[in-house]
Design a protein around this motif. Structure first.
Motif, PDB file in Angstrom:
ATOM      1  N   ASP A  23      37.039  58.840  49.114  1.00  0.00           N
ATOM      2  CA  ASP A  23      37.095  57.797  49.165  1.00  0.00           C
ATOM      3  C   ASP A  23      36.756  56.693  47.536  1.00  0.00           C
ATOM      4  N   ASP A  24      37.523  55.058  48.114  1.00  0.00           N
ATOM      5  CA  ASP A  24      37.528  54.421  46.507  1.00  0.00           C
ATOM      6  C   ASP A  24      36.614  53.157  46.820  1.00  0.00           C
ATOM      7  N   ARG A  25      36.115  53.232  47.873  1.00  0.00           N
ATOM      8  CA  ARG A  25      34.928  51.991  48.205  1.00  0.00           C
ATOM      9  C   ARG A  25      33.625  52.514  49.272  1.00  0.00           C
ATOM     10  N   TYR A  26      32.480  52.201  48.997  1.00  0.00           N
ATOM     11  CA  TYR A  26      31.607  53.308  49.613  1.00  0.00           C
ATOM     12  C   TYR A  26      30.266  52.324  50.156  1.00  0.00           C
ATOM     13  N   GLU A  27      30.037  52.199  51.428  1.00  0.00           N
ATOM     14  CA  GLU A  27      29.093  51.542  51.881  1.00  0.00           C
ATOM     15  C   GLU A  27      27.308  51.622  51.651  1.00  0.00           C
ATOM     16  N   ASP A  41      32.386  55.899  54.311  1.00  0.00           N
ATOM     17  CA  ASP A  41      33.326  55.620  53.323  1.00  0.00           C
ATOM     18  C   ASP A  41      33.837  54.253  53.756  1.00  0.00           C
ATOM     19  N   SER A  42      34.895  53.521  53.949  1.00  0.00           N
ATOM     20  CA  SER A  42      35.369  52.923  54.190  1.00  0.00           C
ATOM     21  C   SER A  42      36.032  52.601  55.650  1.00  0.00           C
ATOM     22  N   THR A 173      27.733  46.944  48.012  1.00  0.00           N
ATOM     23  CA  THR A 173      29.286  48.445  47.902  1.00  0.00           C
ATOM     24  C   THR A 173      30.267  48.580  46.468  1.00  0.00           C
ATOM     25  N   THR A 175      33.012  50.451  44.091  1.00  0.00           N
ATOM     26  CA  THR A 175      33.758  50.777  44.429  1.00  0.00           C
ATOM     27  C   THR A 175      34.412  50.736  43.017  1.00  0.00           C
TER      28      THR A 175
END
Length: 200
Positions: A23-27, A41-42, A173, A175
């Protein structure tokens, strides 16, 4: 169970065999328990959980998948290792994926992600706010103010960000740009442990 990556990127020698971090974005969110983290993940799915093992001479941060399977661990290179040198170890292969070096200074929070065999720089993570970085090291209460970092490739090109959220519990976050040629899994893993390592 990891799903096949939907990106066009070729498999990398820096991939982690036990988990798919394409994925391109994680919290990344810290729990109320010290140095315990959940990574989503997003889509909001928990993909990783990590918790520092206490009372060990050498720091160790094991991470498991959302299903509770061993994913990877982060181990300190030495008991008195001032400069960092943390290795990310793939739980499936037992191999070092990358090494993290902290550029040790009270004024900056910069990290270098390196190839474990050659020492070659793969990416760097740099604090965007030097004053806040200094305060976070000198004044405990400053840790309540979220820090922000920028991720660069080996040539110094911008490839992503780590944005802290204002919260009593640390929340970030992460990215990574789609076009990035940095080893995404290794960078995501590094970002996940950055907060815990800096709050020692």
């Amino acid at each position: 169970m990891p799903f096949p990556s939907t990106s066009d990127a070729e498999p990398s020698e820096y991939d982690i065999s036990t988990v798919d971090l394409s994925d391109d974005r994680y919290e990344v969110k810290q729990s109320l328990v010290r140095n315990k983290y959940a990574v989503r993940d997003s889509a909001g799915n928990v993909v990783l959980r990590g918790k520092q093992k206490l009372f060990k001479l050498k720091e160790e941060f094991p991470f498991v998948t959302g299903d509770g399977e061993d994913a990877f661990s982060v181990k300190a290179g030495g008991i008195m290792d001032v400069a960092g040198n943390y290795a990310i170890i793939d739980a499936g292969t037992g191999e070092e994926v990358v090494v993290l070096d902290e550029d040790y200074s009270i004024f900056v929070e910069n990290w270098t992600i390196r190839d474990p065999d050659t020492g070659e720089t793969l990416a760097t993570i740099k604090s965007k706010n030097k004053l806040l970085s200094a305060l976070r090291h000198l004044v405990g209460a400053a840790n309540l103010i979220p820090n922000k970092y920028e991720i660069f490739d080996a040539d110094g090109g911008h490839v992503g960000d780590i944005e802290g959220q204002f919260s009593m519990r640390d929340s970030y976050t992460v990215t990574i740009d789609d076009a990035s040629d940095v080893p995404k899994e290794a960078v995501i893993a590094a970002a996940c442990v950055l907060d815990a390592l800096e709050n020692q």
